[in-house]
Design a protein around this motif. Structure first.
Motif, mmCIF file in Angstrom:
data_model
loop_
_atom_site.group_PDB
_atom_site.id
_atom_site.type_symbol
_atom_site.label_atom_id
_atom_site.label_comp_id
_atom_site.label_asym_id
_atom_site.label_seq_id
_atom_site.Cartn_x
_atom_site.Cartn_y
_atom_site.Cartn_z
ATOM 1 N N ALA A 303 85.154 59.027 14.724
ATOM 2 C CA ALA A 303 85.536 60.232 13.996
ATOM 3 C C ALA A 303 84.299 60.201 12.802
ATOM 4 C CB ALA A 303 86.843 59.933 13.211
ATOM 5 N N ALA A 304 83.883 59.090 12.294
ATOM 6 C CA ALA A 304 82.835 59.292 11.278
ATOM 7 C C ALA A 304 81.476 59.649 12.128
ATOM 8 C CB ALA A 304 82.571 57.680 10.699
ATOM 9 N N VAL A 305 81.220 59.158 13.203
ATOM 10 C CA VAL A 305 80.145 59.591 14.002
ATOM 11 C C VAL A 305 79.989 60.830 14.156
ATOM 12 C CG1 VAL A 305 78.870 59.660 16.217
ATOM 13 C CG2 VAL A 305 79.752 57.454 15.317
ATOM 14 N N ASP A 306 81.086 61.437 14.443
ATOM 15 C CA ASP A 306 81.558 62.980 14.735
ATOM 16 C C ASP A 306 80.955 63.825 13.314
ATOM 17 O OD1 ASP A 306 82.038 65.499 16.225
ATOM 18 O OD2 ASP A 306 83.593 65.450 14.948
ATOM 19 N N GLU A 307 81.457 63.173 12.156
ATOM 20 C CA GLU A 307 81.349 63.757 10.825
ATOM 21 C C GLU A 307 79.914 63.582 10.661
ATOM 22 O OE1 GLU A 307 82.533 62.775 6.285
ATOM 23 O OE2 GLU A 307 83.661 61.875 7.770
ATOM 24 N N CYS A 308 79.260 62.590 10.931
ATOM 25 C CA CYS A 308 77.754 62.477 10.616
ATOM 26 C C CYS A 308 76.589 63.361 11.333
ATOM 27 C CB CYS A 308 77.191 60.866 10.851
ATOM 28 S SG CYS A 308 77.942 59.799 9.825
ATOM 29 N N LEU A 309 77.449 63.701 12.529
ATOM 30 C CA LEU A 309 76.575 64.769 13.295
ATOM 31 C C LEU A 309 76.703 66.213 12.619
ATOM 32 C CD1 LEU A 309 77.878 63.624 17.002
ATOM 33 C CD2 LEU A 309 75.518 63.657 16.059
ATOM 34 N N GLY A 310 77.526 66.300 12.034
ATOM 35 C CA GLY A 310 77.588 67.504 11.079
ATOM 36 C C GLY A 310 76.498 67.744 10.141
ATOM 37 N N GLY A 311 75.770 66.806 9.529
ATOM 38 C CA GLY A 311 75.076 66.825 8.616
ATOM 39 C C GLY A 311 74.991 65.957 7.323
ATOM 40 N N THR A 312 74.287 65.977 6.433
ATOM 41 C CA THR A 312 74.204 65.348 5.192
ATOM 42 C C THR A 312 73.963 63.735 5.368
ATOM 43 O OG1 THR A 312 76.539 64.787 4.835
ATOM 44 C CG2 THR A 312 75.678 67.097 4.012
ATOM 45 N N PHE A 313 73.842 63.172 6.819
ATOM 46 C CA PHE A 313 73.625 61.908 7.071
ATOM 47 C C PHE A 313 72.441 61.560 7.799
ATOM 48 C CE2 PHE A 313 78.097 61.624 5.789
ATOM 49 C CZ PHE A 313 78.363 60.390 5.236
ATOM 50 N N GLY A 314 71.410 62.231 7.337
ATOM 51 C CA GLY A 314 70.048 62.192 8.116
ATOM 52 C C GLY A 314 69.754 63.209 9.414
ATOM 53 N N TYR A 315 70.761 63.450 9.858
ATOM 54 C CA TYR A 315 70.744 64.193 11.143
ATOM 55 C C TYR A 315 70.795 65.933 10.975
ATOM 56 C CZ TYR A 315 71.693 65.682 15.820
ATOM 57 O OH TYR A 315 71.910 66.339 16.965
ATOM 58 N N THR A 316 70.150 66.721 11.928
ATOM 59 C CA THR A 316 70.277 68.024 11.909
ATOM 60 C C THR A 316 70.094 68.347 13.328
ATOM 61 O OG1 THR A 316 69.377 68.460 9.929
ATOM 62 C CG2 THR A 316 69.307 70.202 11.247
ATOM 63 N N ALA A 317 71.211 69.024 13.732
ATOM 64 C CA ALA A 317 71.238 69.532 15.253
ATOM 65 C C ALA A 317 70.374 70.717 15.404
ATOM 66 C CB ALA A 317 72.648 69.664 15.781
ATOM 67 N N PRO A 318 69.745 70.948 16.759
ATOM 68 C CA PRO A 318 69.891 70.095 17.825
ATOM 69 C C PRO A 318 68.761 69.187 18.013
ATOM 70 C CG PRO A 318 69.133 71.934 18.644
ATOM 71 C CD PRO A 318 69.423 72.473 17.011
ATOM 72 N N SER A 319 68.894 67.967 18.439
ATOM 73 C CA SER A 319 68.158 66.911 18.654
ATOM 74 C C SER A 319 68.015 66.059 19.801
ATOM 75 C CB SER A 319 68.003 65.960 17.346
ATOM 76 O OG SER A 319 67.478 66.840 16.180
ATOM 77 N N THR A 320 67.440 65.171 20.090
ATOM 78 C CA THR A 320 67.377 64.305 21.120
ATOM 79 C C THR A 320 67.511 62.856 21.001
ATOM 80 O OG1 THR A 320 65.151 63.996 21.520
ATOM 81 C CG2 THR A 320 66.194 65.899 22.790
ATOM 82 N N LEU A 321 68.166 61.991 21.913
ATOM 83 C CA LEU A 321 68.389 60.755 21.603
ATOM 84 C C LEU A 321 68.196 59.842 22.738
ATOM 85 C CD1 LEU A 321 69.306 58.109 19.808
ATOM 86 C CD2 LEU A 321 71.487 58.616 20.829
ATOM 87 N N LEU A 322 67.134 59.037 22.816
ATOM 88 C CA LEU A 322 67.066 58.170 23.972
ATOM 89 C C LEU A 322 67.758 56.914 23.869
ATOM 90 C CD1 LEU A 322 65.167 57.634 26.716
ATOM 91 C CD2 LEU A 322 63.498 56.695 25.325
ATOM 92 N N TRP A 323 68.429 56.473 24.527
ATOM 93 C CA TRP A 323 69.287 55.347 24.429
ATOM 94 C C TRP A 323 68.744 54.454 25.439
ATOM 95 C CZ3 TRP A 323 75.529 55.448 23.438
ATOM 96 C CH2 TRP A 323 75.774 54.182 23.287
ATOM 97 N N GLN A 324 67.897 53.475 24.849
ATOM 98 C CA GLN A 324 67.331 52.340 25.702
ATOM 99 C C GLN A 324 68.471 51.331 26.060
ATOM 100 O OE1 GLN A 324 64.195 51.383 23.188
ATOM 101 N NE2 GLN A 324 62.800 52.687 23.947
ATOM 102 N N ASP A 325 68.275 50.763 27.302
ATOM 103 C CA ASP A 325 69.180 49.860 28.008
ATOM 104 C C ASP A 325 70.550 49.990 27.722
ATOM 105 O OD1 ASP A 325 67.281 47.474 28.436
ATOM 106 O OD2 ASP A 325 66.562 47.535 26.434
ATOM 107 N N ALA A 326 71.076 51.174 27.919
ATOM 108 C CA ALA A 326 72.431 51.771 27.954
ATOM 109 C C ALA A 326 73.412 51.003 28.710
ATOM 110 C CB ALA A 326 72.388 53.220 28.343
ATOM 111 N N ALA A 327 72.733 50.369 30.019
ATOM 112 C CA ALA A 327 73.534 49.685 30.717
ATOM 113 C C ALA A 327 74.300 48.251 30.029
ATOM 114 C CB ALA A 327 73.044 49.220 31.967
ATOM 115 N N ILE A 328 73.641 47.931 29.120
ATOM 116 C CA ILE A 328 74.463 46.804 28.341
ATOM 117 C C ILE A 328 75.584 47.343 27.452
ATOM 118 C CG2 ILE A 328 73.943 45.126 26.148
ATOM 119 C CD1 ILE A 328 70.997 44.990 27.107
ATOM 120 N N ALA A 329 75.597 48.357 26.805
ATOM 121 C CA ALA A 329 76.579 48.917 26.100
ATOM 122 C C ALA A 329 77.699 49.447 27.249
ATOM 123 C CB ALA A 329 76.204 50.155 25.378
#
Length: 363
Positions: A303-329
């Protein structure tokens, strides 16, 4: 009792401010050292009879352990920071201790429960009892070398029970650079005060420890690292176990309540270093650093991640995320359990939340 000591070079400076709770609360006083900030919070004790194990349960069990009644009409309840010494010799029971959910077990229920840690079932019991911990007085919270504000000085001079009850207060804490780190809310009731060795104009102020929940002692090394200031490299938390990663995440979250950075413009390309995402705290720490750099915050739950995606926590949409070594998660987070024991895929749900407002590429 644990004391947070200051470097002698900082002895004349202040790290702690006792302030009236609220955004514009006045300061009762400031000091450089606090005794009793760290300790062992009171823990609930449960004895689970007829224990049938499904996994080994010994030592630290988990940050969030759920007790799920066999009766589906009853809600599960939470035991935080759970520990166990295992099964007492010659018995069929298991003893669990932890910080009780404020609601505790359903009223009147003492029957069968099944226990899980959010990732795997630990076992079940035919019945349980909640054991009352031995009575012990809580040590006071001592603010050493406190420079008094005028209102505190007046209250101490008056000396009545009513005057010495400062009511709800916040212990505001700064790092060595003078930047806000976190705060601890408490009900501040003065139990004693005396002249301090810090100077003729300073006092040692004792507050009733019964009205304060100490920070767990295992978190002290994490706090000492943050007292020096925020990390300057990513992944400073990577070598910690899950319990201490959780303590690190707590400080990251609390520090983020005072945002100091502007949102990046849309179109930014973020990179998440997934090498150490082997547990839930590691997931949110790595995500926070991907967006906001070393020691950065970007949510501590879905829920907090979803709130942060809405702004005021360093992020503005749209943007991209490269998740390295995602297989570990994916390997460590795909099999999770909700409070009621229902299985779900945490990795997939995180991706779903992120992809609502950014383009994610698992690599």
């Amino acid at each position: 009792m644990t004391t947070v000591h200051e470097d002698k070079r900082r002895r004349g400076r202040t790290r702690f401010t006792l302030a009236e709770a609220g955004q514009d609360g006045h300061a009762w006083g400031v000091c450089a050292e606090v005794e009793g900030l760290f300790g062992e919070p009171r823990r609930g004790i449960y004895e689970l009879f007829g224990w049938v194990p499904e996994a080994e349960v010994r030592g630290w069990v988990g940050s969030r352990v759920w007790m799920v009644p066999d009766d589906e009409t009853l809600d599960p309840w939470l035991l935080e920071d759970a520990e166990s010494v295992g099964q007492p010799l010659g018995t069929d029971s298991l003893v669990l201790t932890g910080l009780d959910d404020y609601e505790g077990p359903p009223e009147g229920h003492r029957g069968r429960v099944r226990v899980h840690d959010g990732h795997r079932w630990l076992g079940s019991c035919r019945e349980f009892t909640r054991v009352l911990p031995p009575e012990r007085s809580a040590p006071p919270l001592v603010l050493r070398g406190l420079a008094q504000g005028d209102r505190l000085r007046a209250a101490l001079m008056k000396g009545t029970r009513r005057a010495l009850d400062l009511e709800q207060a916040a212990l505001e804490i700064q790092d060595d650079q003078g930047e806000p780190l976190t705060e601890r809310l408490l009900w501040a009731r003065v139990s004693d005060w005396r002249p301090s060795s810090f100077g003729t104009d300073r006092i040692d102020l004792e507050l009733d420890g019964e009205l304060f929940t100490p920070v767990p002692a295992y978190a002290l090394p994490i706090w000492e690292r943050w007292f020096a200031g925020p990390p300057d490299t990513r992944g400073a938390w990577a070598g910690l176990d899950t319990r201490r990663r959780g303590a690190w995440l707590d400080l990251v979250r609390e520090r983020a309540c005072r945002p100091t950075r502007r949102d990046r413009p849309a179109g930014h390309a973020y990179v998440l270093d997934g090498r150490h995402v082997t547990d839930e705290p590691g997931l949110y720490l790595a995500l926070g650093e991907a967006v906001n750099g070393p020691g950065g915050y970007f949510g501590g739950c879905l829920a907090a991640v979803d709130e942060c995606l809405g702004g005021t926590f360093g992020y503005t949409a749209p943007s991209t995320l490269l998740w390295q070594d995602a297989a570990i998660a994916r390997r460590h987070l795909s099999r999770a359990l909700r409070p009621n024991g229902e299985p779900y895929d945490l990795f997939a749900e995180v991706l779903d939340v992120l992809e609502g407002r950014m383009h994610v590429t698992p690599a």
